[in-house]
Write an enzyme that holds these catalytic residues in place. Structure first.
Site, PDB file in Angstrom:
ATOM      1  N   ASP A  37      51.902 -18.150  40.190  1.00 55.12           N
ATOM      2  CA  ASP A  37      51.428 -18.386  38.822  1.00 55.12           C
ATOM      3  C   ASP A  37      51.488 -17.088  37.998  1.00 55.12           C
ATOM      4  OD1 ASP A  37      50.373 -19.758  36.720  1.00 55.12           O
ATOM      5  OD2 ASP A  37      48.354 -19.941  37.536  1.00 55.12           O
ATOM      6  N   ASN A  61      53.973 -16.431  35.444  1.00 58.99           N
ATOM      7  CA  ASN A  61      55.280 -16.046  34.870  1.00 58.99           C
ATOM      8  C   ASN A  61      55.217 -15.988  33.347  1.00 58.99           C
ATOM      9  OD1 ASN A  61      56.256 -16.189  37.457  1.00 58.99           O
ATOM     10  ND2 ASN A  61      57.299 -18.142  37.203  1.00 58.99           N
ATOM     11  N   TRP A  95      53.291 -12.988  32.110  1.00 62.87           N
ATOM     12  CA  TRP A  95      54.086 -11.772  32.367  1.00 62.87           C
ATOM     13  C   TRP A  95      55.092 -11.582  31.236  1.00 62.87           C
ATOM     14  CZ3 TRP A  95      59.210 -10.523  32.977  1.00 62.87           C
ATOM     15  CH2 TRP A  95      59.508  -9.323  33.638  1.00 62.87           C
ATOM     16  N   ARG A 145      59.003 -17.383  27.585  1.00 61.91           N
ATOM     17  CA  ARG A 145      58.458 -17.776  28.893  1.00 61.91           C
ATOM     18  C   ARG A 145      59.553 -17.865  29.966  1.00 61.91           C
ATOM     19  NH1 ARG A 145      53.614 -19.841  29.393  1.00 61.91           N
ATOM     20  NH2 ARG A 145      54.290 -21.241  31.037  1.00 61.91           N
ATOM     21  N   HIS A 175      60.021 -16.813  34.066  1.00 58.95           N
ATOM     22  CA  HIS A 175      60.453 -17.629  35.213  1.00 58.95           C
ATOM     23  C   HIS A 175      61.644 -16.978  35.930  1.00 58.95           C
ATOM     24  CE1 HIS A 175      57.565 -20.595  34.214  1.00 58.95           C
ATOM     25  NE2 HIS A 175      58.150 -21.031  33.135  1.00 58.95           N
ATOM     26  N   SER A 218      55.644 -28.586  40.103  1.00 62.86           N
ATOM     27  CA  SER A 218      54.711 -29.661  40.477  1.00 62.86           C
ATOM     28  C   SER A 218      55.042 -30.943  39.720  1.00 62.86           C
ATOM     29  CB  SER A 218      53.277 -29.232  40.150  1.00 62.86           C
ATOM     30  OG  SER A 218      53.067 -29.285  38.756  1.00 62.86           O
ATOM     31  N   GLU A 261      53.168 -32.378  37.892  1.00 60.41           N
ATOM     32  CA  GLU A 261      52.554 -32.224  36.559  1.00 60.41           C
ATOM     33  C   GLU A 261      53.410 -31.334  35.640  1.00 60.41           C
ATOM     34  OE1 GLU A 261      50.709 -31.795  39.492  1.00 60.41           O
ATOM     35  OE2 GLU A 261      49.947 -33.840  39.254  1.00 60.41           O
ATOM     36  N   ARG A 268      55.459 -30.132  30.725  1.00 61.68           N
ATOM     37  CA  ARG A 268      55.675 -28.922  29.902  1.00 61.68           C
ATOM     38  C   ARG A 268      56.727 -29.217  28.833  1.00 61.68           C
ATOM     39  NH1 ARG A 268      54.803 -23.384  33.153  1.00 61.68           N
ATOM     40  NH2 ARG A 268      52.888 -24.029  34.156  1.00 61.68           N
ATOM     41  N   LEU A 274      62.528 -17.898  59.610  1.00 63.01           N
ATOM     42  CA  LEU A 274      61.447 -18.219  58.660  1.00 63.01           C
ATOM     43  C   LEU A 274      61.690 -19.634  58.150  1.00 63.01           C
ATOM     44  CD1 LEU A 274      59.080 -17.204  56.665  1.00 63.01           C
ATOM     45  CD2 LEU A 274      60.937 -16.850  55.031  1.00 63.01           C
ATOM     46  N   ARG A 308      47.013 -17.397  45.484  1.00 64.79           N
ATOM     47  CA  ARG A 308      47.337 -17.796  44.107  1.00 64.79           C
ATOM     48  C   ARG A 308      47.358 -16.554  43.234  1.00 64.79           C
ATOM     49  NH1 ARG A 308      46.010 -23.019  40.513  1.00 64.79           N
ATOM     50  NH2 ARG A 308      47.200 -22.345  38.709  1.00 64.79           N
TER      51      ARG A 308
HETATM   52  C1  FPP Z   1      53.812 -20.678  37.008  1.00 63.61           C
HETATM   53  O1  FPP Z   1      53.838 -19.757  35.965  1.00 63.61           O
HETATM   54  C2  FPP Z   1      55.090 -20.863  37.646  1.00 63.61           C
HETATM   55  C3  FPP Z   1      55.823 -22.027  37.658  1.00 63.61           C
HETATM   56  C4  FPP Z   1      55.448 -23.251  36.917  1.00 63.61           C
HETATM   57  C5  FPP Z   1      57.052 -22.193  38.392  1.00 63.61           C
HETATM   58  C6  FPP Z   1      57.332 -21.227  39.489  1.00 63.61           C
HETATM   59  C7  FPP Z   1      58.729 -20.848  39.303  1.00 63.61           C
HETATM   60  C8  FPP Z   1      59.295 -19.686  39.676  1.00 63.61           C
HETATM   61  C9  FPP Z   1      58.614 -18.661  40.471  1.00 63.61           C
HETATM   62  C10 FPP Z   1      60.661 -19.362  39.252  1.00 63.61           C
HETATM   63  C11 FPP Z   1      61.661 -20.363  39.624  1.00 63.61           C
HETATM   64  C12 FPP Z   1      61.869 -20.500  41.051  1.00 63.61           C
HETATM   65  C13 FPP Z   1      62.064 -21.697  41.607  1.00 63.61           C
HETATM   66  C14 FPP Z   1      62.278 -21.789  43.067  1.00 63.61           C
HETATM   67  C15 FPP Z   1      62.017 -22.944  40.786  1.00 63.61           C
HETATM   68  P1  FPP Z   1      53.296 -20.253  34.542  1.00 63.61           P
HETATM   69  O2  FPP Z   1      54.443 -20.640  33.708  1.00 63.61           O
HETATM   70  O3  FPP Z   1      52.294 -21.343  34.728  1.00 63.61           O
HETATM   71  O4  FPP Z   1      52.607 -18.948  34.030  1.00 63.61           O
HETATM   72  P2  FPP Z   1      51.381 -18.863  32.998  1.00 63.61           P
HETATM   73  O5  FPP Z   1      50.202 -19.507  33.661  1.00 63.61           O
HETATM   74  O6  FPP Z   1      51.226 -17.399  32.792  1.00 63.61           O
HETATM   75  O7  FPP Z   1      51.812 -19.586  31.758  1.00 63.61           O
END
Ligand code: FPP
Length: 249
Positions: A29, A31, A34, A42, A46, A74, A76, A80, A140, A193
């Site tokens: 969580d 991205n 960041w 956004r 990712h 997810s 859910e 988005r 792994l 997390r």
């Molecule tokens: C949450 O960050 C992250 C995700 C919804 C997706 C996770 C995806 C990756 C790590 C990159 C892609 C890799 C794959 C394997 C699909 P957020 O967007 O909820 O961050 P925020 O809470 O700061 O908005």
């Protein structure tokens, strides 16, 4: 011991000082935050998250962690904005194209947790090809929770059990677990997390019943080998009682 050279300074991680969990699960969580913090869209977060995933997989191999489960998308996350969903799908497809060869060479065996129905056909194919290519690897196990939700997983299991005519008296926890996407694998020992949130968000809600939960404020793109080591240090200090009294009491 693992040594790493970062900007000219040598860092050592003492693996003999930590207990290595067999199965680590991560809610990746932060991205979006960041990227926002850097004035970037956004999607850039990712992309940085996907790059970090490669580094964390390498760290898991170095640390001799046997199973890593990641929450990639997810059930859910479909709600988005369309643009963000499209970007996530593009990144996922690119990760599958570009990383699969390296992962295979490293001995990573990929499993998919979730359902592929409703996912673009070309991504379905890439996922199936990745599972097939890596199925005999054993360094792994990488469980990719993609189009995954814990409640949906439980419903899926119940539907399958009803279809198989499982009798109420035959149903126990072991049989139920065998109908989950994680069948045959031990439950996670440690759930991490990133980004400071302290929710489970529909992730492995059956399997994580006795996992140690480690929330960290570090945002996912910054969660490096050292941050993972810190999580292992915290895990080492936990007293896992599984509902019993402490072994030291
Ligand atoms: C949450 O960050 C992250 C995700 C919804 C997706 C996770 C995806 C990756 C790590 C990159 C892609 C890799 C794959 C394997 C699909 P957020 O967007 O909820 O961050 P925020 O809470 O700061 O908005």
């Amino acid at each position: 011991m693992i040594t790493d050279l970062i900007m000219g300074t040598e860092y050592t991680l003492d693996l003999s000082a930590v207990k290595i969990p067999t199965h680590v699960a991560i809610i990746m969580d932060g991205n979006g935050r960041w990227a926002q913090a850097r004035g970037l869209p956004r999607q850039a977060g990712h992309r940085a998250g996907a790059e970090n995933l490669r580094r964390v997989i390498n760290a898991c191999v170095d640390f001799n962690i046997k199973i890593l489960t990641i929450y990639a998308f997810s059930t859910e996350n479909w709600s988005r904005p369309k643009r963000e969903v499209r970007a996530l799908m593009r990144i996922f497809a690119r990760v599958l194209n570009q990383e699969i060869g390296n992962l295979h060479q490293q001995g990573v065996c990929i499993h998919h947790l979730g359902e592929l129905t409703g996912v673009e056909p070309n991504i379905q194919k890439k996922v199936r090809d990745a599972l097939e290519l890596t199925r005999l690897n054993d360094r792994l196990i990488l469980n990719v929770a993609f189009n995954y939700g814990g409640r949906a997983e439980i419903l899926h299991a119940v539907r399958q059990m009803l279809a198989d005519g499982v009798k109420p008296d035959d149903l126990d926890e072991e049989l139920f677990s065998s109908y989950l996407f994680t069948h045959g694998l031990p439950d996670p020992d440690l759930v991490i997390r990133t980004s400071g949130e302290q929710r489970i968000s529909n992730f492995l809600i059956w399997q994580a019943a006795y996992a140690e939960f480690y929330p960290t404020p570090v945002l996912w793109p910054d969660f490096d080998k050292f941050a993972l080591y810190d999580a292992l240090v915290a895990y080492t200090d936990r007293d896992r009682r599984f509902g019993r009294v402490s072994t030291e009491d």
